[in-house]
Design a protein around this motif. Structure first.
Motif, PDB file in Angstrom:
ATOM      1  N   THR A 172      -4.122  26.579  32.146  1.00  0.00           N
ATOM      2  CA  THR A 172      -5.313  26.597  32.417  1.00  0.00           C
ATOM      3  C   THR A 172      -5.834  25.381  33.303  1.00  0.00           C
ATOM      4  O   THR A 172      -6.600  25.583  34.346  1.00  0.00           O
ATOM      5  CB  THR A 172      -6.356  26.691  31.130  1.00  0.00           C
ATOM      6  OG1 THR A 172      -5.996  27.999  30.687  1.00  0.00           O
ATOM      7  CG2 THR A 172      -7.971  26.905  31.646  1.00  0.00           C
ATOM      8  N   TYR A 213      -4.218  25.569  36.644  1.00  0.00           N
ATOM      9  CA  TYR A 213      -4.972  26.793  37.403  1.00  0.00           C
ATOM     10  C   TYR A 213      -6.324  26.351  38.072  1.00  0.00           C
ATOM     11  O   TYR A 213      -6.414  26.535  39.249  1.00  0.00           O
ATOM     12  CB  TYR A 213      -5.147  28.182  36.275  1.00  0.00           C
ATOM     13  CG  TYR A 213      -5.705  29.082  37.081  1.00  0.00           C
ATOM     14  CD1 TYR A 213      -4.880  30.217  37.680  1.00  0.00           C
ATOM     15  CD2 TYR A 213      -7.048  29.499  37.119  1.00  0.00           C
ATOM     16  CE1 TYR A 213      -5.187  31.436  38.236  1.00  0.00           C
ATOM     17  CE2 TYR A 213      -7.596  30.624  37.544  1.00  0.00           C
ATOM     18  CZ  TYR A 213      -6.770  31.528  38.417  1.00  0.00           C
ATOM     19  OH  TYR A 213      -7.500  32.716  38.733  1.00  0.00           O
ATOM     20  N   LEU A 237      -0.282  32.730  32.999  1.00  0.00           N
ATOM     21  CA  LEU A 237      -1.321  32.719  31.983  1.00  0.00           C
ATOM     22  C   LEU A 237      -1.783  33.781  31.262  1.00  0.00           C
ATOM     23  O   LEU A 237      -2.243  33.948  30.008  1.00  0.00           O
ATOM     24  CB  LEU A 237      -2.597  32.177  32.812  1.00  0.00           C
ATOM     25  CG  LEU A 237      -3.815  31.780  31.769  1.00  0.00           C
ATOM     26  CD1 LEU A 237      -3.725  30.491  30.764  1.00  0.00           C
ATOM     27  CD2 LEU A 237      -5.067  31.229  32.733  1.00  0.00           C
TER      28      LEU A 237
END
Length: 160
Positions: A41, A44, A132
């Protein structure tokens, strides 16, 4: 739904039968997945931030035209510190090509460079997003198995 493939659990690419794991092993898998999800995360978010910066730079290049030559502008020294300046050369810019290395480029070359960076990072965002998504599915499966094991333990305990 009891099988899950994760590189850390089975580097051969096979499946791990979660129902065969102990409660402690399931807890470890869960904690590992949570850490992976957190790291992915962050990556990302960093990629999305980078794309935003490159798109902003790309947009700013549209202001380099003869109408803006010698126009007074604020030049950023940091994200919150600016100094006054003039837009002198409207044909060339200095581009950071990586790790504090800078090169002078014509506006069209700079636009092309930024476009390539945006395209590359956008593809990476898609890839990381897919990873993810799989990790989130994996953690949901682990949670389901954990819940099933907890219910089984309660049933065994209440049967005694």
């Amino acid at each position: 739904l009891r099988a899950m493939s994760t590189p850390q659990n089975d580097p051969t690419g096979g499946h791990v039968d979660l129902s065969q794991l102990s409660w402690e092993q399931l807890q470890q898998v869960h904690a590992s997945l949570q850490q992976e999800i957190q790291n992915i995360t962050q990556s990302y978010g960093g990629l999305r931030l980078a794309v935003g910066r490159f798109k902003s730079s790309e947009e700013n290049l549209t202001h380099f035209n003869k109408d803006n030559k010698d126009r007074e502008i604020f030049v950023p020294l940091t994200s919150s510190l600016y100094i006054p300046g003039k837009l002198g050369d409207i044909k060339k810019v200095i581009v950071e090509i990586g790790d504090k290395f800078f090169v002078e480029k014509e506006i069209d070359e700079a636009k092309e460079f930024l476009k390539r960076k945006i395209d590359y990072l956008s593809k990476r965002i898609e890839e990381v997003g897919a990873i993810l998504s799989r990790k989130n599915q994996d953690i949901q499966i682990v949670n389901m198995v954990r819940q099933q094991k907890a219910q089984e333990a309660l049933r065994r305990q209440s049967a005694k």
